[in-house]
Design a protein around this motif. Structure first.
Motif, PDB file in Angstrom:
ATOM      1  N   ILE A  96      11.711 -45.614  23.419  1.00 10.23           N
ATOM      2  CA  ILE A  96      10.889 -44.513  23.137  1.00 10.23           C
ATOM      3  C   ILE A  96      11.817 -43.321  23.090  1.00 10.23           C
ATOM      4  CG2 ILE A  96       9.416 -42.652  24.722  1.00 10.23           C
ATOM      5  CD1 ILE A  96       7.806 -44.540  25.324  1.00 10.23           C
ATOM      6  N   ASN A  97      12.585 -43.501  24.237  1.00  6.59           N
ATOM      7  CA  ASN A  97      14.032 -42.814  24.265  1.00  6.59           C
ATOM      8  C   ASN A  97      14.932 -42.504  22.767  1.00  6.59           C
ATOM      9  OD1 ASN A  97      13.992 -42.458  26.931  1.00  6.59           O
ATOM     10  ND2 ASN A  97      15.211 -43.001  27.130  1.00  6.59           N
ATOM     11  N   PHE A  98      14.978 -43.987  21.929  1.00 10.36           N
ATOM     12  CA  PHE A  98      14.905 -44.232  20.897  1.00 10.36           C
ATOM     13  C   PHE A  98      14.980 -42.628  19.698  1.00 10.36           C
ATOM     14  CE2 PHE A  98      16.372 -46.054  17.044  1.00 10.36           C
ATOM     15  CZ  PHE A  98      17.560 -45.378  16.347  1.00 10.36           C
ATOM     16  N   TRP A  99      13.383 -43.496  19.528  1.00  7.27           N
ATOM     17  CA  TRP A  99      12.840 -43.283  18.676  1.00  7.27           C
ATOM     18  C   TRP A  99      12.471 -41.365  18.879  1.00  7.27           C
ATOM     19  CZ3 TRP A  99      12.902 -45.054  14.232  1.00  7.27           C
ATOM     20  CH2 TRP A  99      12.583 -46.042  13.891  1.00  7.27           C
ATOM     21  N   LYS A 100      12.324 -40.937  20.193  1.00  6.23           N
ATOM     22  CA  LYS A 100      12.358 -39.549  20.315  1.00  6.23           C
ATOM     23  C   LYS A 100      13.727 -38.546  19.672  1.00  6.23           C
ATOM     24  CE  LYS A 100      11.740 -36.325  24.420  1.00  6.23           C
ATOM     25  NZ  LYS A 100      11.526 -36.208  25.853  1.00  6.23           N
ATOM     26  N   LEU A 101      14.530 -39.741  19.966  1.00  5.00           N
ATOM     27  CA  LEU A 101      15.951 -39.075  19.736  1.00  5.00           C
ATOM     28  C   LEU A 101      16.073 -38.866  17.953  1.00  5.00           C
ATOM     29  CD1 LEU A 101      18.141 -40.500  22.322  1.00  5.00           C
ATOM     30  CD2 LEU A 101      17.742 -38.144  21.815  1.00  5.00           C
ATOM     31  N   GLN A 102      15.859 -39.633  17.707  1.00  5.33           N
ATOM     32  CA  GLN A 102      15.529 -40.080  15.521  1.00  5.33           C
ATOM     33  C   GLN A 102      14.771 -38.908  15.375  1.00  5.33           C
ATOM     34  OE1 GLN A 102      16.830 -41.845  13.898  1.00  5.33           O
ATOM     35  NE2 GLN A 102      18.431 -42.500  14.932  1.00  5.33           N
ATOM     36  N   PHE A 103      13.365 -38.556  16.153  1.00  5.23           N
ATOM     37  CA  PHE A 103      12.034 -37.129  15.649  1.00  5.23           C
ATOM     38  C   PHE A 103      12.985 -35.878  16.018  1.00  5.23           C
ATOM     39  CE2 PHE A 103       9.489 -40.941  14.638  1.00  5.23           C
ATOM     40  CZ  PHE A 103       8.045 -40.383  14.927  1.00  5.23           C
ATOM     41  N   LYS A 104      13.760 -36.293  16.951  1.00  6.67           N
ATOM     42  CA  LYS A 104      13.735 -34.675  17.542  1.00  6.67           C
ATOM     43  C   LYS A 104      15.180 -34.233  16.124  1.00  6.67           C
ATOM     44  CE  LYS A 104      16.010 -31.963  20.463  1.00  6.67           C
ATOM     45  NZ  LYS A 104      15.772 -30.882  22.159  1.00  6.67           N
ATOM     46  N   ILE A 105      16.165 -34.941  15.629  1.00 11.22           N
ATOM     47  CA  ILE A 105      17.388 -35.382  14.749  1.00 11.22           C
ATOM     48  C   ILE A 105      16.739 -34.591  12.922  1.00 11.22           C
ATOM     49  CG2 ILE A 105      18.975 -36.355  12.974  1.00 11.22           C
ATOM     50  CD1 ILE A 105      19.547 -36.945  15.577  1.00 11.22           C
ATOM     51  N   LYS A 106      15.202 -34.950  12.713  1.00 10.10           N
ATOM     52  CA  LYS A 106      14.762 -35.534  11.786  1.00 10.10           C
ATOM     53  C   LYS A 106      14.090 -34.112  11.847  1.00 10.10           C
ATOM     54  CE  LYS A 106      10.526 -37.143  11.886  1.00 10.10           C
ATOM     55  NZ  LYS A 106       9.020 -38.096  11.464  1.00 10.10           N
ATOM     56  N   TRP A 107      13.452 -33.802  12.671  1.00  9.99           N
ATOM     57  CA  TRP A 107      12.659 -32.033  12.692  1.00  9.99           C
ATOM     58  C   TRP A 107      14.090 -30.750  12.863  1.00  9.99           C
ATOM     59  CZ3 TRP A 107       9.914 -33.770  18.101  1.00  9.99           C
ATOM     60  CH2 TRP A 107       9.151 -34.541  17.673  1.00  9.99           C
ATOM     61  N   GLU A 108      15.045 -31.442  13.434  1.00 11.49           N
ATOM     62  CA  GLU A 108      16.058 -30.112  13.699  1.00 11.49           C
ATOM     63  C   GLU A 108      16.421 -30.294  12.429  1.00 11.49           C
ATOM     64  OE1 GLU A 108      20.586 -28.409  15.451  1.00 11.49           O
ATOM     65  OE2 GLU A 108      19.364 -30.297  16.143  1.00 11.49           O
ATOM     66  N   LEU A 109      16.610 -30.768  11.394  1.00  7.13           N
ATOM     67  CA  LEU A 109      17.435 -30.660  10.300  1.00  7.13           C
ATOM     68  C   LEU A 109      16.599 -31.216   8.790  1.00  7.13           C
ATOM     69  CD1 LEU A 109      20.587 -32.969  11.253  1.00  7.13           C
ATOM     70  CD2 LEU A 109      20.493 -30.701  11.405  1.00  7.13           C
ATOM     71  N   GLU A 110      15.472 -30.988   9.204  1.00 10.88           N
ATOM     72  CA  GLU A 110      14.107 -31.386   7.934  1.00 10.88           C
ATOM     73  C   GLU A 110      14.784 -32.780   7.578  1.00 10.88           C
ATOM     74  OE1 GLU A 110      13.876 -27.223   6.805  1.00 10.88           O
ATOM     75  OE2 GLU A 110      13.389 -26.489   8.155  1.00 10.88           O
ATOM     76  N   ILE A 111      14.508 -33.540   8.272  1.00  9.88           N
ATOM     77  CA  ILE A 111      15.097 -34.785   7.111  1.00  9.88           C
ATOM     78  C   ILE A 111      14.046 -35.453   7.573  1.00  9.88           C
ATOM     79  CG2 ILE A 111      16.413 -36.757   7.392  1.00  9.88           C
ATOM     80  CD1 ILE A 111      18.875 -35.123   7.722  1.00  9.88           C
ATOM     81  N   TYR A 112      13.205 -36.428   6.274  1.00  9.89           N
ATOM     82  CA  TYR A 112      11.896 -36.795   6.837  1.00  9.89           C
ATOM     83  C   TYR A 112      12.122 -38.651   6.751  1.00  9.89           C
ATOM     84  CZ  TYR A 112       7.731 -39.134   6.954  1.00  9.89           C
ATOM     85  OH  TYR A 112       6.418 -39.385   7.558  1.00  9.89           O
ATOM     86  N   GLY A 113      12.969 -38.330   5.011  1.00 10.09           N
ATOM     87  CA  GLY A 113      13.644 -39.926   5.483  1.00 10.09           C
ATOM     88  C   GLY A 113      12.479 -41.525   4.572  1.00 10.09           C
ATOM     89  N   GLU A 114      11.339 -40.422   4.320  1.00 11.31           N
ATOM     90  CA  GLU A 114      10.248 -40.959   3.601  1.00 11.31           C
ATOM     91  C   GLU A 114      10.232 -42.266   2.938  1.00 11.31           C
ATOM     92  OE1 GLU A 114       6.094 -40.296   0.955  1.00 11.31           O
ATOM     93  OE2 GLU A 114       7.541 -39.239   1.036  1.00 11.31           O
ATOM     94  N   HIS A 115      11.920 -42.853   2.382  1.00 10.79           N
ATOM     95  CA  HIS A 115      12.075 -44.401   2.103  1.00 10.79           C
ATOM     96  C   HIS A 115      12.111 -45.457   2.461  1.00 10.79           C
ATOM     97  CE1 HIS A 115      15.961 -42.392   3.469  1.00 10.79           C
ATOM     98  NE2 HIS A 115      15.941 -44.029   3.337  1.00 10.79           N
ATOM     99  N   LYS A 116      12.735 -44.707   4.080  1.00  9.87           N
ATOM    100  CA  LYS A 116      12.281 -45.745   5.298  1.00  9.87           C
ATOM    101  C   LYS A 116      11.185 -46.300   4.966  1.00  9.87           C
ATOM    102  CE  LYS A 116      12.483 -43.347   9.183  1.00  9.87           C
ATOM    103  NZ  LYS A 116      12.708 -41.850   8.822  1.00  9.87           N
ATOM    104  N   MET A 117       9.981 -45.727   4.982  1.00 10.40           N
ATOM    105  CA  MET A 117       8.639 -45.867   5.198  1.00 10.40           C
ATOM    106  C   MET A 117       7.704 -47.224   3.350  1.00 10.40           C
ATOM    107  SD  MET A 117       8.231 -45.112   8.337  1.00 10.40           S
ATOM    108  CE  MET A 117       5.946 -45.115   8.527  1.00 10.40           C
ATOM    109  N   GLU A 118       8.504 -46.759   2.627  1.00  8.56           N
ATOM    110  CA  GLU A 118       8.360 -47.666   1.442  1.00  8.56           C
ATOM    111  C   GLU A 118       8.001 -49.414   1.436  1.00  8.56           C
ATOM    112  OE1 GLU A 118      11.739 -47.150  -1.101  1.00  8.56           O
ATOM    113  OE2 GLU A 118      11.682 -44.919  -1.736  1.00  8.56           O
ATOM    114  N   ALA A 119       8.277 -49.866   2.359  1.00 11.51           N
ATOM    115  CA  ALA A 119       8.161 -51.077   2.387  1.00 11.51           C
ATOM    116  C   ALA A 119       6.691 -51.921   3.456  1.00 11.51           C
ATOM    117  CB  ALA A 119       8.724 -52.053   2.788  1.00 11.51           C
ATOM    118  N   ILE A 120       6.536 -50.712   4.357  1.00 10.71           N
ATOM    119  CA  ILE A 120       5.224 -50.326   4.958  1.00 10.71           C
ATOM    120  C   ILE A 120       4.071 -49.778   4.220  1.00 10.71           C
ATOM    121  CG2 ILE A 120       5.252 -48.129   6.450  1.00 10.71           C
ATOM    122  CD1 ILE A 120       4.025 -51.943   7.379  1.00 10.71           C
ATOM    123  N   LYS A 121       4.364 -48.743   3.435  1.00  7.21           N
ATOM    124  CA  LYS A 121       3.260 -48.244   2.541  1.00  7.21           C
ATOM    125  C   LYS A 121       2.322 -49.110   2.192  1.00  7.21           C
ATOM    126  CE  LYS A 121       2.244 -44.526  -0.531  1.00  7.21           C
ATOM    127  NZ  LYS A 121       3.074 -43.183  -1.180  1.00  7.21           N
ATOM    128  N   GLY A 122       3.532 -50.092   1.091  1.00  4.94           N
ATOM    129  CA  GLY A 122       3.713 -50.970  -0.016  1.00  4.94           C
ATOM    130  C   GLY A 122       3.199 -51.836   0.560  1.00  4.94           C
TER     131      GLY A 122
END
Length: 175
Positions: A96-122
């Motif tokens: 939880i702590n790890f992902w909370k920190l990842q999400f916070k960075i994503k929101w602050e820097l407006e980085i979504y990183g959609e490519h990391k979801m490609e495998a699960i999306k496919g």
């Protein structure tokens, strides 16, 4: 990764979450990690390099989380595993702590990183195709968006009980 590199990344994640990426200096990271600032530069070149390492770490952990799901041959089981993924993660405070920190960075820097979801999306698109949904790509996008929203809600409001929504989704998809 060395123990000192792990300490640097952990300290950076914590400080980026507490103070924001832009407000955190490498000297603060070094102090929190108990290392010299020069060691940060030696291992990561600069603060951007440190951020890149943190983002890559998140991508690797996402791949590990999704590996069992992506390899699931049964389409209903694949969808069920994806929907229940957040229940599993929500039981591990370190995760939880790890992902909370990842999400916070994503929101602050407006980085979504959609490519990391490609495998699960496919994998989801393939599952919805096998189950003969009319619009498998839209179903996959809908489910990805709903789960991202649930994760966001859980991270921002840890008392949020996602179990009702998880059960609703399992019923909706008959899994």
């Amino acid at each position: 990764m060395t123990e000192k590199q792990e300490k640097i990344i952990t300290a950076a994640l914590e400080l980026f979450a507490e103070e924001g990426y832009r407000s955190t200096s490498t000297s603060k990271v070094a102090k929190r990690a108990g290392v010299s600032e020069g060691l940060i530069f030696r291992h990561f070149t600069n603060k951007d390099g440190l951020l890149d390492a943190i983002i890559k770490m998140g991508e690797e952990q996402a791949k590990a989380l999704f590996a069992d799901i992506v390899l699931e041959p049964d389409p209903k089981e694949l969808i069920r595993k994806y929907i229940e993924l957040f229940i599993t993660v929500s039981k591990d405070q370190e995760a939880i702590n790890f992902w909370k920190l990842q999400f916070k960075i994503k929101w602050e820097l407006e980085i979504y990183g959609e490519h990391k979801m490609e495998a699960i999306k496919g994998a989801l698109i393939n599952a919805f195709e096998k189950l003969r949904y009319n619009h498998p790509e839209q179903e996959a996008n809908l489910l990805l968006t709903l789960m991202d929203g649930l994760a966001t809600r859980f991270i921002l409001q840890q008392q949020f009980d996602m179990s009702e929504t998880i059960e609703f989704l399992k019923q909706k998809y008959k899994v």
